[in-house]
Each structure stands twice: as C-alpha cells, then as structure tokens.
Design an enzyme around this catalytic site. Structure first.
Site, PDB file in Angstrom:
ATOM      1  N   ASP A  18      -0.068   1.608   8.246  1.00 59.11           N
ATOM      2  CA  ASP A  18       0.338   2.116   6.925  1.00 59.11           C
ATOM      3  C   ASP A  18       0.552   3.619   7.049  1.00 59.11           C
ATOM      4  OD1 ASP A  18       0.842   2.105   4.098  1.00 59.11           O
ATOM      5  OD2 ASP A  18      -1.145   2.936   3.784  1.00 59.11           O
ATOM      6  N   SER A  19       1.243   4.185   6.054  1.00 60.66           N
ATOM      7  CA  SER A  19       1.420   5.633   6.029  1.00 60.66           C
ATOM      8  C   SER A  19       0.069   6.336   5.877  1.00 60.66           C
ATOM      9  CB  SER A  19       2.321   6.014   4.851  1.00 60.66           C
ATOM     10  OG  SER A  19       1.727   5.591   3.644  1.00 60.66           O
ATOM     11  N   TYR A  50       4.932   8.352   2.448  1.00 60.99           N
ATOM     12  CA  TYR A  50       6.267   7.990   2.918  1.00 60.99           C
ATOM     13  C   TYR A  50       7.224   7.732   1.740  1.00 60.99           C
ATOM     14  CZ  TYR A  50       4.968   6.949   7.855  1.00 60.99           C
ATOM     15  OH  TYR A  50       4.583   7.016   9.163  1.00 60.99           O
ATOM     16  N   GLY A  51       6.632   7.476   0.561  1.00 62.39           N
ATOM     17  CA  GLY A  51       7.409   6.959  -0.568  1.00 62.39           C
ATOM     18  C   GLY A  51       8.591   7.799  -1.005  1.00 62.39           C
ATOM     19  N   CYS A  81       2.460  -1.754   4.575  1.00 62.09           N
ATOM     20  CA  CYS A  81       3.073  -0.688   3.778  1.00 62.09           C
ATOM     21  C   CYS A  81       4.404  -1.215   3.256  1.00 62.09           C
ATOM     22  CB  CYS A  81       3.290   0.530   4.676  1.00 62.09           C
ATOM     23  SG  CYS A  81       4.176   1.876   3.885  1.00 62.09           S
ATOM     24  N   ASN A  82       4.562  -1.226   1.948  1.00 64.16           N
ATOM     25  CA  ASN A  82       5.811  -1.727   1.362  1.00 64.16           C
ATOM     26  C   ASN A  82       6.989  -0.825   1.690  1.00 64.16           C
ATOM     27  OD1 ASN A  82       5.209  -4.067  -0.821  1.00 64.16           O
ATOM     28  ND2 ASN A  82       3.452  -2.719  -0.577  1.00 64.16           N
ATOM     29  N   THR A  83       6.725   0.485   1.679  1.00 71.07           N
ATOM     30  CA  THR A  83       7.811   1.433   1.920  1.00 71.07           C
ATOM     31  C   THR A  83       8.378   1.222   3.326  1.00 71.07           C
ATOM     32  OG1 THR A  83       6.599   2.934   0.489  1.00 71.07           O
ATOM     33  CG2 THR A  83       8.441   3.860   1.707  1.00 71.07           C
ATOM     34  N   GLU A 166      -4.474   9.099  -2.375  1.00 76.72           N
ATOM     35  CA  GLU A 166      -4.690   9.879  -1.144  1.00 76.72           C
ATOM     36  C   GLU A 166      -5.581  11.098  -1.405  1.00 76.72           C
ATOM     37  OE1 GLU A 166      -3.322   9.602   2.296  1.00 76.72           O
ATOM     38  OE2 GLU A 166      -3.006   7.532   1.705  1.00 76.72           O
ATOM     39  N   CYS A 200       2.863  -1.716  -3.690  1.00 73.90           N
ATOM     40  CA  CYS A 200       2.440  -0.621  -2.813  1.00 73.90           C
ATOM     41  C   CYS A 200       0.986  -0.889  -2.476  1.00 73.90           C
ATOM     42  CB  CYS A 200       2.583   0.728  -3.516  1.00 73.90           C
ATOM     43  SG  CYS A 200       1.824   2.077  -2.589  1.00 73.90           S
ATOM     44  N   THR A 201       0.659  -0.818  -1.197  1.00 79.16           N
ATOM     45  CA  THR A 201      -0.682  -1.237  -0.773  1.00 79.16           C
ATOM     46  C   THR A 201      -1.770  -0.241  -1.198  1.00 79.16           C
ATOM     47  OG1 THR A 201      -0.235  -0.263   1.402  1.00 79.16           O
ATOM     48  CG2 THR A 201       0.156  -2.631   1.137  1.00 79.16           C
ATOM     49  N   HIS A 202      -1.360   0.938  -1.665  1.00 84.93           N
ATOM     50  CA  HIS A 202      -2.356   1.874  -2.209  1.00 84.93           C
ATOM     51  C   HIS A 202      -2.845   1.446  -3.603  1.00 84.93           C
ATOM     52  CE1 HIS A 202      -0.966   4.615   0.915  1.00 84.93           C
ATOM     53  NE2 HIS A 202      -1.838   5.526   0.537  1.00 84.93           N
TER      54      HIS A 202
END
Ligand code: DGL
Length: 282
Positions: A18-19, A50-51, A81-83, A166, A200-202
């Site tokens: 992931d980012s 990354y978004g 990570c979806n992005t 983050e 989004c995995t966040h």
C-alpha cells in the site's frame, strides 16, 4: 542477464503493498482468514498519499514496490491499495509481468469488491467513496458496468480522508467535519443510494465517524473481508501458487519512512506490537 532469473525461485511470503498504512486493513483480514501463511507488508509511507498523484507516477512507484517484493521472494503480491489497483494493476499484469516473471501474480482490491456489490444493493444505486485518483480513473464505474450493468454508480472523491488517517487525526473533530461533508455530498447527489463502497483501504480507520454520519439504512461495504475471501478462493483454485507460499505464520513489515514512526502507528492499527524495517525503492 535473463530477467526471469533475478527473483528467488523458492517459496516465499505473500506480499501486500500500500502507499502507507491503509493496506494494513487488508492484511489484517487476509491474515485472520489464512493465518498459516507468511506475509510481507510494504508501505511506501515516504511517498504517501498516492491519491492525488498522476497515473504515470502511481504506476512507476507501484511497479518499484512489486519488483522489490518479488526480489524478497514473494510470488504473489496483493495491491492493498485502490489507487494503485486503479492506476497501475492492469499495466503491470499485462505489460510488466510477462517480462519480469510470467509465473508470478499481482492482484488488486477492486475486482473482489465489485463482485459482491450486486448481491448487496437492492436499490441498484451504489456510492463509491475513494481518493481523487481512484474516482477520476472511473475504474469502479467501468468494472461495475461490466458485472452489474443495472447498477447506477456515483463516486465521491474524499481527498482529506487519507491525510486524516496518515496524520493520526481519524478520531479527532477535523475528521467529523470532512466525513460528514463528503457523505452529505454523496447522498445529496443520489438519495437512492443504499450501499456505499469504502474504495480506499485507509477508510476503515474512519469507520466510527462514517457510521455516525451515514444513515442507518445505507450499507457500508468494507472491502478487506471480501478481498480476503476472494484470495482464499483464488488459492484453492490455483494450487500451483498456494505451493509457492511459505507457511510459517509470520508477518514482516517494511516501510520507506522511518521504521520507528511506522512501528508506532502500525502497532495501533494492528492492535499488536511489531517491528518494521526501512527500505528504499527505486
Ligand atoms: N490506501 C490507498 C487506497 O486504497 C490510499 C491511497 C493514497 O495514498 O492516497 O486508495
């Protein structure tokens, strides 16, 4: 030199990329379903988020991460990570893998999520909350149109949500403001939405706030559970890949940021104490 010879050929862990910290929500679900395997997590925290980045940059960074995980012995890498799944997965699968090592696999998180949405939505009006990059790529719209052409999709970019996570602000009052704002905006644009994909995995880290502002009749779809089930199914169907994963029940963590910072936050996310190692991608 033959490029296929540069990666270790013996079995290795499942790589999860992931980012930043978001992929931990995917790792947690996969590991709880399949605790027997070894896992290697890589967060590109130094370059997150990354978004808001361009296609080219997300592709370049993701490819570096995949190559690094292959070099560490992974035969299977999950883009948690979806992005990255939206902007880099297809190119990596179609253009890079055949040259790097046609026996290795890279899988994303969007397809397993899209596969289940048809069974969940009754109104056939679905919302996607995701990063600007994922929404602009229209990957969810295209994938849902392929599998469930009767579903109307409305996307809402939530550019402040990843920075809230983050920066450890996901429980603070700033999160209330931005979560409410984006949910209200989405449901105003299509009041018939009965299911919302957290694309989004966040975002599962913001679940307390999301539940607070989402009307109770709207189903919130967290993708980790579905990604884990889909991976389990994939490994049942692909014994040759399952045999190339080591079964020691261990998890190692790599980050491109300072190891101490990652350890501290990831410990809170995972609910367990862990150690991380700093690595450099190029
Ligand atoms: N977890 C990533 C995703 O699923 C966050 C992207 C970002 O770094 O902005 O899209």
């Amino acid at each position: 030199m033959n490029k296929t010879n540069k990666f270790p050929q013996n079995p290795g862990p499942i790589g999860i990329f992931d980012s930043g910290y978001g992929g931990l929500t995917i790792l947690r679900q996969i590991r709880s379903l399949m605790p027997q395997y070894d896992y290697l997590y890589l967060g590109d925290n130094a370059r997150a988020p990354y978004g808001t980045r361009s296609f080219d940059i997300v592709y370049e960074f993701t490819l570096q991460a995949v190559r690094y995980l292959f070099e560490q012995g992974c035969h299977l890498v999950i883009l948690g990570c979806n992005t990255a799944s939206a902007k880099a997965l297809r190119s990596i699968q179609q253009n890079d893998l055949p040259q790097m090592d046609s026996q290795r696999r890279v899988l994303g998180v969007i397809r397993p999520t899209v596969e289940v949405v048809g069974d969940i939505s009754h109104s056939r009006h679905v919302g996607i909350m995701a990063t600007m990059g994922t929404i602009r790529s229209a990957t969810y719209d295209l994938e849902i149109a392929k599998l469930h052409p009767d579903i109307k999709v409305t996307g809402e970019a939530c550019p402040m949500w990843v920075p809230l996570v983050e920066n450890d602000e996901y429980d603070g009052p700033g999160a209330d403001y931005f979560v409410k704002k984006n949910i209200d905006s989405l449901l105003t644009r299509d009041p018939q939405i009965d299911s919302v994909i957290l694309g989004c995995t966040h975002y599962p880290l913001l679940l307390n706030k999301i539940r607070k502002y989402m009307p109770s009749g709207v189903h919130v779809i967290e993708q980790g559970f579905y990604v884990a089930n889909s991976l389990q199914d994939y490994l049942k169907r692909h014994q040759e890949m399952a045999e190339r994963i080591t079964c020691g029940g261990s998890t190692r963590f790599l980050t491109t940021e300072q190891a101490e910072t990652f350890q501290c936050k990831a410990t809170a996310f995972m609910g367990e104490s862990l150690t991380a190692k700093r690595v450099y991608l190029e």
